[in-house]
Motif scaffolding. Structure first.
Motif, PDB file in Angstrom:
ATOM      1  N   SER A 103      42.103  38.843  43.719  1.00 35.03           N
ATOM      2  CA  SER A 103      41.222  39.184  42.609  1.00 35.03           C
ATOM      3  C   SER A 103      40.562  40.540  42.844  1.00 35.03           C
ATOM      4  N   GLY A 114      35.935  50.002  41.221  1.00 36.49           N
ATOM      5  CA  GLY A 114      36.302  48.651  41.597  1.00 36.49           C
ATOM      6  C   GLY A 114      37.765  48.457  41.920  1.00 36.49           C
ATOM      7  N   ARG A 142      37.414  43.046  40.634  1.00 39.16           N
ATOM      8  CA  ARG A 142      36.520  43.198  39.491  1.00 39.16           C
ATOM      9  C   ARG A 142      36.289  44.683  39.250  1.00 39.16           C
ATOM     10  N   PHE A 159      42.598  37.456  33.251  1.00 35.48           N
ATOM     11  CA  PHE A 159      41.579  38.513  33.180  1.00 35.48           C
ATOM     12  C   PHE A 159      40.474  38.089  32.227  1.00 35.48           C
ATOM     13  N   THR A 160      39.250  38.498  32.543  1.00 33.58           N
ATOM     14  CA  THR A 160      38.107  38.237  31.681  1.00 33.58           C
ATOM     15  C   THR A 160      37.285  39.509  31.532  1.00 33.58           C
ATOM     16  N   CYS A 161      37.055  39.882  30.294  1.00 33.92           N
ATOM     17  CA  CYS A 161      36.257  41.067  29.989  1.00 33.92           C
ATOM     18  C   CYS A 161      34.856  40.638  29.568  1.00 33.92           C
ATOM     19  N   SER A 162      33.847  41.320  30.094  1.00 34.10           N
ATOM     20  CA  SER A 162      32.464  41.013  29.735  1.00 34.10           C
ATOM     21  C   SER A 162      31.664  42.311  29.706  1.00 34.10           C
ATOM     22  N   THR A 188      34.408  47.640  37.087  1.00 37.14           N
ATOM     23  CA  THR A 188      33.185  47.848  36.319  1.00 37.14           C
ATOM     24  C   THR A 188      33.175  49.265  35.789  1.00 37.14           C
ATOM     25  N   SER A 248      32.812  45.028  32.283  1.00 36.68           N
ATOM     26  CA  SER A 248      33.555  44.627  33.458  1.00 36.68           C
ATOM     27  C   SER A 248      34.866  43.968  33.077  1.00 36.68           C
ATOM     28  N   ASN A 262      41.936  38.055  38.012  1.00 34.63           N
ATOM     29  CA  ASN A 262      42.323  37.012  38.959  1.00 34.63           C
ATOM     30  C   ASN A 262      43.833  36.818  38.950  1.00 34.63           C
ATOM     31  N   GLN A 292      37.164  41.248  35.077  1.00 38.71           N
ATOM     32  CA  GLN A 292      37.452  40.378  36.211  1.00 38.71           C
ATOM     33  C   GLN A 292      38.925  40.040  36.172  1.00 38.71           C
TER      34      GLN A 292
END
Length: 123
Positions: free
Chosen positions: A15, A6, A17, A66-69, A19, A78, A82, A80
């Motif tokens: 942005s 990614g 993402r 940033f967002t981790c999921s 993975t 992942s 931004n 994300q």
């Protein structure tokens, strides 16, 4: 085995993402982390997520951007990203640490690592 993808070249403010796909082990037995390493610098903690996705942790410089999921059914985690900044430029690595070890910011306590994916943010 961990396989990250990614990364790429993006302008500041854009942005991406990332993975990371896991195989070969029971994914839900592991907390997952993201680290990055810029040229000439040490590897640093970026984000982490507990085995069930119930808690996430971020270094101060990426909070709110940033967002981790994770998806345990698909064995993926992942990140994300931004509002990217030039200082986010680095190779990004996913890593896994056993649930029994506790979640940590310390890269030395992670057991398995992906190969890294390069993120370049131009100004």
């Amino acid at each position: 085995q961990l396989q990250a993808c990614g990364g790429g070249l993006v302008q500041a403010g854009g942005s991406l993402r990332l993975t990371c796909a896991a195989s070969g082990r029971t994914f839900s037995n592991y907390h997952m982390g993201w680290f990055r390493q810029a040229p000439g610098k040490e590897r640093e903690f970026v984000a982490a997520i507990t085995w069930n996705g119930g808690n996430t942790y971020y270094t101060d410089s990426v909070k709110g951007r940033f967002t981790c999921s994770r998806d345990n059914a698909r064995n993926t985690v992942s990140l994300q990203m931004n509002a990217l900044k030039p200082e986010d430029t680095a190779a990004y690595y996913c890593a896994a640490t056993l649930r029994s070890s506790g979640i940590t910011y310390n890269p030395a306590r992670y057991d398995y690592w992906g190969q890294g994916t390069l993120v370049t943010v131009s100004s």
